[in-house]
Every structure is written in structure tokens, then in C-alpha cells.
Design a protein around this motif. Structure first.
Motif, PDB file in Angstrom:
ATOM      1  N   ALA A 254       1.196   2.332 -20.130  1.00  0.00           N
ATOM      2  CA  ALA A 254       1.988   2.669 -18.945  1.00  0.00           C
ATOM      3  C   ALA A 254       1.088   2.919 -17.741  1.00  0.00           C
ATOM      4  O   ALA A 254       1.366   2.468 -16.623  1.00  0.00           O
ATOM      5  N   VAL A 255       0.009   3.644 -17.955  1.00  0.00           N
ATOM      6  CA  VAL A 255      -0.951   3.872 -16.869  1.00  0.00           C
ATOM      7  C   VAL A 255      -1.524   2.539 -16.387  1.00  0.00           C
ATOM      8  O   VAL A 255      -1.676   2.297 -15.185  1.00  0.00           O
ATOM      9  N   GLY A 256      -1.814   1.654 -17.334  1.00  0.00           N
ATOM     10  CA  GLY A 256      -2.366   0.354 -16.971  1.00  0.00           C
ATOM     11  C   GLY A 256      -1.442  -0.456 -16.083  1.00  0.00           C
ATOM     12  O   GLY A 256      -1.866  -1.031 -15.072  1.00  0.00           O
ATOM     13  N   ILE A 257      -0.168  -0.513 -16.441  1.00  0.00           N
ATOM     14  CA  ILE A 257       0.780  -1.291 -15.642  1.00  0.00           C
ATOM     15  C   ILE A 257       0.985  -0.634 -14.278  1.00  0.00           C
ATOM     16  O   ILE A 257       1.131  -1.327 -13.267  1.00  0.00           O
ATOM     17  N   GLY A 258       0.966   0.703 -14.219  1.00  0.00           N
ATOM     18  CA  GLY A 258       1.077   1.390 -12.939  1.00  0.00           C
ATOM     19  C   GLY A 258      -0.109   1.122 -12.042  1.00  0.00           C
ATOM     20  O   GLY A 258       0.035   0.899 -10.829  1.00  0.00           O
ATOM     21  N   ARG A 259      -1.303   1.111 -12.614  1.00  0.00           N
ATOM     22  CA  ARG A 259      -2.508   0.822 -11.830  1.00  0.00           C
ATOM     23  C   ARG A 259      -2.442  -0.587 -11.244  1.00  0.00           C
ATOM     24  O   ARG A 259      -2.819  -0.821 -10.096  1.00  0.00           O
ATOM     25  N   ASN A 260      -1.995  -1.546 -12.039  1.00  0.00           N
ATOM     26  CA  ASN A 260      -1.902  -2.918 -11.548  1.00  0.00           C
ATOM     27  C   ASN A 260      -0.933  -3.013 -10.377  1.00  0.00           C
ATOM     28  O   ASN A 260      -1.209  -3.680  -9.375  1.00  0.00           O
ATOM     29  N   ALA A 261       0.200  -2.328 -10.496  1.00  0.00           N
ATOM     30  CA  ALA A 261       1.177  -2.350  -9.410  1.00  0.00           C
ATOM     31  C   ALA A 261       0.600  -1.747  -8.142  1.00  0.00           C
ATOM     32  O   ALA A 261       0.796  -2.272  -7.033  1.00  0.00           O
ATOM     33  N   LEU A 262      -0.122  -0.626  -8.271  1.00  0.00           N
ATOM     34  CA  LEU A 262      -0.723   0.010  -7.090  1.00  0.00           C
ATOM     35  C   LEU A 262      -1.780  -0.885  -6.457  1.00  0.00           C
ATOM     36  O   LEU A 262      -1.903  -0.938  -5.226  1.00  0.00           O
ATOM     37  N   ARG A 263      -2.552  -1.582  -7.280  1.00  0.00           N
ATOM     38  CA  ARG A 263      -3.565  -2.478  -6.733  1.00  0.00           C
ATOM     39  C   ARG A 263      -2.918  -3.607  -5.934  1.00  0.00           C
ATOM     40  O   ARG A 263      -3.384  -3.962  -4.840  1.00  0.00           O
ATOM     41  N   ARG A 264      -1.851  -4.168  -6.468  1.00  0.00           N
ATOM     42  CA  ARG A 264      -1.129  -5.215  -5.737  1.00  0.00           C
ATOM     43  C   ARG A 264      -0.594  -4.666  -4.408  1.00  0.00           C
ATOM     44  O   ARG A 264      -0.674  -5.339  -3.364  1.00  0.00           O
ATOM     45  N   ALA A 265      -0.023  -3.462  -4.468  1.00  0.00           N
ATOM     46  CA  ALA A 265       0.557  -2.876  -3.258  1.00  0.00           C
ATOM     47  C   ALA A 265      -0.514  -2.572  -2.216  1.00  0.00           C
ATOM     48  O   ALA A 265      -0.324  -2.816  -1.006  1.00  0.00           O
ATOM     49  N   ALA A 266      -1.647  -2.034  -2.650  1.00  0.00           N
ATOM     50  CA  ALA A 266      -2.724  -1.703  -1.709  1.00  0.00           C
ATOM     51  C   ALA A 266      -3.275  -2.966  -1.056  1.00  0.00           C
ATOM     52  O   ALA A 266      -3.547  -2.988   0.152  1.00  0.00           O
ATOM     53  N   ASN A 267      -3.457  -4.017  -1.853  1.00  0.00           N
ATOM     54  CA  ASN A 267      -3.950  -5.279  -1.282  1.00  0.00           C
ATOM     55  C   ASN A 267      -2.974  -5.817  -0.240  1.00  0.00           C
ATOM     56  O   ASN A 267      -3.379  -6.265   0.841  1.00  0.00           O
ATOM     57  N   TYR A 268      -1.699  -5.769  -0.566  1.00  0.00           N
ATOM     58  CA  TYR A 268      -0.685  -6.263   0.365  1.00  0.00           C
ATOM     59  C   TYR A 268      -0.646  -5.401   1.636  1.00  0.00           C
ATOM     60  O   TYR A 268      -0.556  -5.923   2.753  1.00  0.00           O
ATOM     61  N   ALA A 269      -0.734  -4.082   1.456  1.00  0.00           N
ATOM     62  CA  ALA A 269      -0.668  -3.172   2.611  1.00  0.00           C
ATOM     63  C   ALA A 269      -1.857  -3.354   3.539  1.00  0.00           C
ATOM     64  O   ALA A 269      -1.750  -3.121   4.754  1.00  0.00           O
ATOM     65  N   ASN A 270      -2.998  -3.781   3.003  1.00  0.00           N
ATOM     66  CA  ASN A 270      -4.160  -4.052   3.844  1.00  0.00           C
ATOM     67  C   ASN A 270      -4.022  -5.360   4.626  1.00  0.00           C
ATOM     68  O   ASN A 270      -4.610  -5.522   5.705  1.00  0.00           O
ATOM     69  N   GLU A 271      -3.255  -6.289   4.065  1.00  0.00           N
ATOM     70  CA  GLU A 271      -3.147  -7.619   4.659  1.00  0.00           C
ATOM     71  C   GLU A 271      -1.922  -7.776   5.564  1.00  0.00           C
ATOM     72  O   GLU A 271      -1.963  -8.544   6.532  1.00  0.00           O
ATOM     73  N   ARG A 272      -0.857  -7.072   5.258  1.00  0.00           N
ATOM     74  CA  ARG A 272       0.399  -7.245   5.980  1.00  0.00           C
ATOM     75  C   ARG A 272       0.334  -6.527   7.335  1.00  0.00           C
ATOM     76  O   ARG A 272       0.161  -5.291   7.398  1.00  0.00           O
ATOM     77  N   VAL A 273       0.443  -7.300   8.408  1.00  0.00           N
ATOM     78  CA  VAL A 273       0.358  -6.745   9.760  1.00  0.00           C
ATOM     79  C   VAL A 273       1.743  -6.749  10.390  1.00  0.00           C
ATOM     80  O   VAL A 273       2.404  -7.788  10.470  1.00  0.00           O
ATOM     81  N   VAL A 274       2.176  -5.568  10.824  1.00  0.00           N
ATOM     82  CA  VAL A 274       3.447  -5.405  11.525  1.00  0.00           C
ATOM     83  C   VAL A 274       3.202  -4.490  12.727  1.00  0.00           C
ATOM     84  O   VAL A 274       2.505  -3.473  12.609  1.00  0.00           O
ATOM     85  N   PHE A 275       3.741  -4.839  13.863  1.00  0.00           N
ATOM     86  CA  PHE A 275       3.527  -4.088  15.105  1.00  0.00           C
ATOM     87  C   PHE A 275       2.041  -3.959  15.428  1.00  0.00           C
ATOM     88  O   PHE A 275       1.555  -2.918  15.891  1.00  0.00           O
ATOM     89  N   GLY A 276       1.298  -5.036  15.117  1.00  0.00           N
ATOM     90  CA  GLY A 276      -0.094  -5.099  15.542  1.00  0.00           C
ATOM     91  C   GLY A 276      -1.082  -4.365  14.669  1.00  0.00           C
ATOM     92  O   GLY A 276      -2.253  -4.243  15.056  1.00  0.00           O
ATOM     93  N   ARG A 277      -0.685  -3.882  13.511  1.00  0.00           N
ATOM     94  CA  ARG A 277      -1.637  -3.195  12.640  1.00  0.00           C
ATOM     95  C   ARG A 277      -1.202  -3.312  11.179  1.00  0.00           C
ATOM     96  O   ARG A 277      -0.014  -3.500  10.886  1.00  0.00           O
ATOM     97  N   PRO A 278      -2.165  -3.198  10.239  1.00  0.00           N
ATOM     98  CA  PRO A 278      -1.810  -3.278   8.827  1.00  0.00           C
ATOM     99  C   PRO A 278      -0.850  -2.143   8.458  1.00  0.00           C
ATOM    100  O   PRO A 278      -1.030  -1.001   8.898  1.00  0.00           O
ATOM    101  N   ILE A 279       0.149  -2.454   7.650  1.00  0.00           N
ATOM    102  CA  ILE A 279       1.095  -1.404   7.275  1.00  0.00           C
ATOM    103  C   ILE A 279       0.407  -0.309   6.460  1.00  0.00           C
ATOM    104  O   ILE A 279       0.877   0.829   6.417  1.00  0.00           O
ATOM    105  N   GLY A 280      -0.713  -0.633   5.828  1.00  0.00           N
ATOM    106  CA  GLY A 280      -1.447   0.371   5.071  1.00  0.00           C
ATOM    107  C   GLY A 280      -2.082   1.438   5.926  1.00  0.00           C
ATOM    108  O   GLY A 280      -2.588   2.444   5.409  1.00  0.00           O
TER     109      GLY A 280
END
Length: 388
Positions: A254-280
Motif C-alpha cells: 500500500a505504501v508502495g502504490i501511494g508513493r508511486n501516485a505521489l511521484r506522478r502527481a509531483a512530476n505533473y505539478a512541476n510541469e503543468r503551468v497555469v496562470f503563468g506558473r507551475p501548479i506545484g
């Protein structure tokens, strides 16, 4: 006291992640869509000797502990394969523990090496439709007839029964009304899953499509007396030796699957730009993900502590159940929070996080519900009256 992986344990994790890297997101997305047991992963882990990580060396295994096995299973889940990947080998790691503990030397020589080598697969036949986790009320009957037992009954939620060669089966050999304690009169068998006498019917479910769950209808299954594990009537006590290790492994997964989900989310939050800045960069995105990280890592410490206690031969029921509870809750929250981070794309299969959401829910439900875990802890850790 601190928990830190040894260099050998880090080596286990690194080796497993290398193996699992061969099975990418597209592989698991196809399995989620089409089904079909992931034999490729199972066989690759078998060839590299991983299926026997917790089996004694004299029977072909590595002879390592539950903590080592938990590190392995966590890496499998964390790799991106999630519950589907972990469940493909999960039974191998904990399921035969009662055979290791209570089987004769001849039984262990016969049963364990084929499982370690990946030549056979096994399923775990305990749960029944009308009794659930009230194991002492099992209705499946095994009646002794000469040099064999004949079994009639039903089982449900039996994972991998579509592909299994063997079954670790718990059945009542003495009627409930004829025993002094309800925990007596149950016997454990490890035997062939003979489909001449067993109908295996797959259950369509929410996630983890490639690892089947099933109903079993057992009609006169003959089991040689030589396939009885340990003493007749002591099966309930025997299966308890597999329950705490399973809770530790499930928590790690369970911890493993949660870590994978967080890694995907963090990568996306660093890349996704809205209103001129990364949402992360927004605390409204950062803080929920950070809280999930803290909860996952806290759950991991509890689970690994339970595993260390088990490996040391110490009582670990409270810790194993607590670890499973905390990790299941944290995994569900982490995957759902990750999905929200993706916004509308979190609902799209191409981003894979929705698959993790569906698979994480099972960690919360199985192999024991949050309510029963809390009842157990209330009774055994706090000394409160039994509530069930």
C-alpha cells in the motif's frame, strides 16, 4: 530507535526495481484493460530467485525475513505495477508460511521448491460467502475416508485460482457442535486444485483485472491424507502464522502504490503551468501532497516495525494490524489526492493515476476491513471489551 535499510536490503530494492522496469505503464494499462495473468513478471521474478525470498534455503529459497520480503513487495508495487503486480506474487511470499512452520520435511521438500522455481502457483482457500472473516464458522467440510479426505463446500474471493495448480485449503474436519472451542476442529491442507471436483468462477471487479478473484464450488474433492498440514483440527492456529506476515506485506505494498501516485502527481505539478506558473508552486497543491507523504512514511515505519518484531519471534499482532490500517488509509488518500492534482486529466486512463486509485481501495478493504482492525486493536492493545 530508527529504521533504515541495510545495504543488503537496499540491494533487494534496487534489484526488484530493475526487474520491474521491464514492465512499463503501457504493459499494466493493457493488463488492466484486457486482463490476463502477468506470467511474464511472475516468471522473471522466479528465474532471478525472488519468489523464495522468505522460504528456507534448504528448500530452494533465500531464507530471508518478512522485512526483506516487505521491501521486495513494496518495490514491486511502487514500480508502477501497483496492486496488479504485487498480487501476482503475493501468495508465494506469505501463503506457504504455515507449511514452512508445520509441514513435515517430506512435505516441504515436495511442495516448496516448485513454488520457488515458478513451476507451480498456489491460491489461499479460507474465506467463505456466508462467514467472511468469522473463520471459526467455516462450513466447508473435509471428511476422512480411509487414506483420504473428501471435501464439499464453497470459498470466495480466492485470488489466482484461475491459474493456480495448488490450494492451501482450510476446512472443518470436526463439526462445530462437537468441539470444546470454536477454534478447534479446523484442518489445513495443501493439495492439488483439481478442477474435476472444483468449479472456479471468476468475479468481475473494480480493479486488478489481471489477477483474478474467484468463487470456488467444491464437490467431493479427494485430498490424500498425506496433504494434511500439521495436526488435524489445529488448522486455525496454523493459519494465524500467515496472517501477521500478510498484513505487513499488504501494508508495504500500500505504501508502495501511494508513493508511486505521489511521484506522478509531483512530476505533473512541476510541469503543468497555469496562470503563468507551475501548479506545484501553489500551497493548495503542495500541502495535500506533503501530508500524504508524511502519512505514508509513518505507516511504513509501523509496518516495518511489525515485520522486525515478527522476524525476531516477538508478538506483533497489534503492530501488524495497525500498519495495515494506517497504510491502507494513507494509500487511498494519496492516490485520490494525486488524482485531484491532475485535475480533469486525473480521470483519463492515459495518465494511469485512475488505475492506482481503483487498485489502492483494495488495500483498505482486504485482507481485513478497517473496522475489524480497529476492533482488534481496541481489544488487544487497549484492553477494551470484545465488540464482535
Amino acid at each position: 530507535m530508527t529504521y533504515q535499510m541495510t545495504s543488503d536490503q537496499q540491494g533487494i530494492r534496487d534489484a526488484i526495481l530493475r526487474v520491474c522496469a521491464e514492465f512499463d505503464d503501457e504493459f499494466w494499462q493493457n493488463r488492466d484493460r484486457e486482463g490476463g495473468f502477468p506470467h511474464e513478471l511472475h516468471q522473471k521474478l522466479a528465474r532471478d530467485g525472488w519468489l523464495g525470498i522468505a522460504i528456507p534455503e534448504e528448500y530452494g529459497g533465500a531464507g530471508l525475513g518478512i522485512v526483506d520480503a516487505a521491501i521486495m513487495m513494496q518495490a514491486i508495487a511502487e514500480s508502477g505495477g501497483g496492486n496488479s503486480a504485487a498480487s501476482a506474487v503475493h501468495m508465494n511470499i506469505f501463503g506457504l508460511n504455515p507449511v514452512v512452520k508445520f509441514g513435515t520435511d517430506d512435505q516441504k521438500k515436495k511442495y516448496l521448491p516448485p513454488l520457488v522455481a515458478g513451476e507451480q502457483k498456489a491460491c489461499f482457500g479460507v474465506t467463505e460467502p456466508t462467514t467472511g472473516l468469522d473463520t471459526t464458522k467455516l462450513k466447508t467440510r473435509a471428511v476422512r475416508q480411509g487414506d483420504r479426505y473428501v471435501v464439499h463446500g464453497q470459498k470466495v474471493w480466492i485470488s489466482t485460482a484461475q491459474v493456480a495448480d495448488k490450494i492451501l485449503l482450510l476446512a472443518r474436519t470436526t463439526p462445530l457442535e462437537d468441539v470444546k472451542k470454536p477454534t478447534e476442529g479446523l484442518s489445513l491442507f495443501y493439495t492439488d486444485l483439481d478442477r474435476t471436483f472444483v468449479t472456479v468462477r471468476e468475479i468481475e471487479k473494480m480493479g486488478r483485472k489481471c489477477v483474478d478473484s474467484n468463487e470456488l464450488f467444491i464437490d467431493g474433492l479427494p485430498i490424500p491424507a498425506a496433504d494434511l498440514i500439521g495436526e488435524e483440527g489445529q488448522g486455525f492456529r496454523q493459519i494465524l502464522h500467515g496472517l501477521n506476515p500478510e498484513r505487513v506485506l499488504v501494508a508495504a505494498e500500500a505504501v508502495g502504490i501511494g508513493r508511486n501516485a505521489l511521484r506522478r502527481a509531483a512530476n505533473y505539478a512541476n510541469e503543468r503551468v497555469v496562470f503563468g506558473r507551475p501548479i506545484g508552486q501553489n500551497q493548495g497543491v503542495q500541502h495535500p501532497l506533503a501530508a500524504c507523504w508524511a502519512e505514508l512514511e509513518a505507516a511504513n515505519l509501523m509496518a516495518m516495525n511489525a515485520g522486525a518484531l515478527y522476524d525476531a519471534g516477538k508478538p506483533c499482532g497489534n503492530e501488524a494490524n495497525a500498519g495495515k490500517y494506517l497504510a491502507g488509509e494513507a494509500a487511498v488518500k494519496a492516490t485520490q489526492t494525486a488524482q485531484l492534482t491532475f485535475g480533469g486529466f486525473g480521470y483519463a486512463k492515459e495518465y494511469h493515476v485512475e488505475r492506482l486509485v481503483r487498485e489502492a481501495i483494495l488495500f483498505r478493504i482486504a485482507p481485513v476491513t478497517p473496522q475489524l482492525v480497529l476492533s482488534f486493536i481496541a481489544e488487544h492493545a487497549l484492553g477494551l471489551p470484545k465488540s464482535y
